[in-house]
Scaffold this active site. Structure first.
Site, short mmCIF file in Angstrom:
data_model
loop_
_atom_site.label_atom_id
_atom_site.label_comp_id
_atom_site.label_asym_id
_atom_site.label_seq_id
_atom_site.Cartn_x
_atom_site.Cartn_y
_atom_site.Cartn_z
N ASP A 15 -11.32 -8.16 7.76
CA ASP A 15 -12.72 -7.98 7.36
C ASP A 15 -13.43 -9.33 7.28
O ASP A 15 -14.59 -9.45 7.67
CB ASP A 15 -12.82 -7.27 6.01
CG ASP A 15 -12.98 -5.76 6.17
OD1 ASP A 15 -12.69 -5.27 7.28
OD2 ASP A 15 -13.37 -5.08 5.21
N TYR B 121 0.83 -1.22 0.00
CA TYR B 121 0.00 0.00 0.00
C TYR B 121 0.86 1.26 0.00
O TYR B 121 0.38 2.34 -0.36
CB TYR B 121 -0.94 0.03 1.22
CG TYR B 121 -2.04 -1.01 1.18
CD1 TYR B 121 -2.22 -1.85 0.08
CD2 TYR B 121 -2.90 -1.16 2.25
CE1 TYR B 121 -3.22 -2.80 0.05
CE2 TYR B 121 -3.91 -2.12 2.23
CZ TYR B 121 -4.06 -2.94 1.13
OH TYR B 121 -5.05 -3.88 1.13
N LYS C 220 3.02 -15.23 2.65
CA LYS C 220 2.95 -15.92 1.36
C LYS C 220 4.39 -16.22 0.97
O LYS C 220 4.87 -15.83 -0.10
CB LYS C 220 2.23 -15.01 0.35
CG LYS C 220 1.86 -15.67 -0.96
CD LYS C 220 0.68 -16.63 -0.85
CE LYS C 220 0.48 -17.32 -2.19
NZ LYS C 220 -0.49 -18.43 -2.12
N ASP D 278 -5.68 -6.52 5.89
CA ASP D 278 -6.85 -5.77 5.45
C ASP D 278 -7.97 -6.75 5.11
O ASP D 278 -9.12 -6.62 5.56
CB ASP D 278 -6.43 -4.96 4.21
CG ASP D 278 -7.48 -3.96 3.77
OD1 ASP D 278 -8.51 -3.84 4.44
OD2 ASP D 278 -7.25 -3.30 2.73
N ASP E 150 -3.57 -17.86 1.74
CA ASP E 150 -4.72 -18.51 1.11
C ASP E 150 -5.29 -19.57 2.06
O ASP E 150 -6.52 -19.68 2.22
CB ASP E 150 -4.35 -19.11 -0.25
CG ASP E 150 -3.01 -19.82 -0.26
OD1 ASP E 150 -2.21 -19.61 0.68
OD2 ASP E 150 -2.74 -20.58 -1.21
#
Ligand code: NAD
Length: 354
Positions: free
Chosen positions: A249, A138, A189, A245, A221
């Site tokens: 959620d 980001y 990852k 992020d 994942d």
């Protein structure tokens, strides 16, 4: 304990008022609160021409913690991006170096039906996701959209983490696990991304300093799948900005009730901004129907993480459990057979339970 209260827009003032009542009810008994309020978001733009005025930032800096309502005002969505209400949160995170975002997801037995998952999968769920907030793809440079030689456009961003950025959030993760069930799952990852290979190495190194905390690693994942399959296997999860992020959620929806979920964003010194995860809910603002519990629970997180007052935090959390058990519900969590109350009445019920 100097607390800067930033109510913001929409339902922000209504819900922070209830949280401040709860804090004040706890005063005495070794707890001494000095609360000061300032404008932020759309409310600040309207009176000062900026969503995060210098006076608000100065008050925040002089405080030990911030209790934040919500910002966002659809009528200001045509302003240039830097003047929009939501920029206030980004500005506070950046100016105060709030790099660790805490998002608990807790399923109360009384609200288990609100989850879209089966009751047995989520009943008793209590997990904490810690998301690194100031690095990763980001913020990495270079980024942009460029035109290639063949005339086609190409978008690109840079995922990057320095060792020190990983190390400091890893410490936060281990320390939070120590205050809970002593289990930390680091999500990365590492099988595909070099940045995440470094993430795994550094978290593992830091883990050697916390032999009392059980460290595990998952690829993102798989973590996304496990959160739906068997979320109760987790205690604390720590991950980077982008994965956090998404996962935070996902985890919040395991509980099904946006009006119940608190959050914290902390810096290295334990200074924190505490806020409900929901927005300013303009559709229900000013009607005394918003659920104040996420904000009240944010105040409890403040006591635990910025002020090291676990007993006081637990008192608030127990009071919230009690009002739910007594059947009090705001509209967002109402079910037939329970007792529908407004924002203020819910605050009254928590005070009575305290
Ligand atoms: P929202 O979270 O404000 O509302 C989504 C839905 O949930 C609405 O139907 C709302 O009525 C309901 N809801 C939210 N909080 C509730 C509560 N405490 N009690 C009962 N119901 C509640 O999201 P949105 O509608 O997409 O956004 C509204 C504004 O909030 C936008 O301007 C957005 O940018 C902003 N926003 C701010 C924050 C923040 O301040 N941290 C976070 C998200 C969105």
């Amino acid at each position: 304990m100097k607390i800067c209260i930033l109510p913001g827009d929409g339902i922000g003032p209504e819900i922070t008022t209830q949280a401040v009542r709860v804090l004040k009810a706890l005063a005495g008994d070794g707890l001494d609160f000095d609360t000061q309020e300032a404008l932020v978001g759309g409310a600040a733009y309207r009176s000062h021409g900026h969503p995060l005025p210098a006076s608000t930032l100065a008050l925040a800096r002089e405080s030990d913690a911030i209790l934040f309502g919500a910002v966002g005002d659809f009528s200001l969505d045509t302003l240039p991006r830097e003047l929009r209400p939501e920029q206030a949160i980004l500005g506070l995170r950046k100016e105060l170096n709030l790099f660790a975002n805490f998002r608990p997801a807790l399923v109360y037995p009384e609200l288990v039906q609100a989850s879209s998952l089966k009751a047995e999968v989520v009943a008793g769920l209590d997990i904490l996701i810690i998301r690194e907030l100031t690095g990763d793809i980001y913020f990495g440079q270079p980024r942009g959209i460029r035109v290639l030689d063949n005339g086609e456009r190409e978008g690109f961003d840079t995922m990057r983490y320095s060792e020190s950025e990983i190390r400091r959030v890893a410490h936060v993760g281990f320390q939070a696990a120590r205050k809970r069930q002593h289990r930390l799952c680091s999500v990365d990852k590492a099988n595909v991304l070099d940045t995440m290979q470094l993430w795994r190495e550094v978290v593992t190194e830091v883990g050697k300093e916390y032999s009392d905390v059980e460290l595990s690693h998952l690829y993102v994942d798989n973590a996304a799948m496990q959160l739906l399959k068997n979320p109760k296997q987790f205690d604390v999860m720590v991950t980077g900005n982008m994965f956090g992020d998404i996962l935070s959620d996902e985890a919040s929806m395991l509980t099904g009730s946006i009006g119940m979920l608190p959050s914290a964003s902390l810096n290295e010194h334990g200074f924190g901004l505490y806020e409900p995860i929901h927005g300013s809910a303009p559709d229900i603002a000013g009607k005394n129907i918003a659920n104040p519990l996420a904000t009240i629970l944010s105040a409890a997180m403040m006591l635990r993480y910025s002020f090291n007052q676990a007993a006081a935090a637990e008192r608030i959390e127990a009071a919230v459990r009690r009002v739910l058990a007594q059947g009090f519900r705001t509209g967002d969590i109402f079910e037939p057979g329970t007792r529908k109350v407004g924002t203020i009445e819910m605050g009254d019920a928590v005070l009575a339970a305290l």
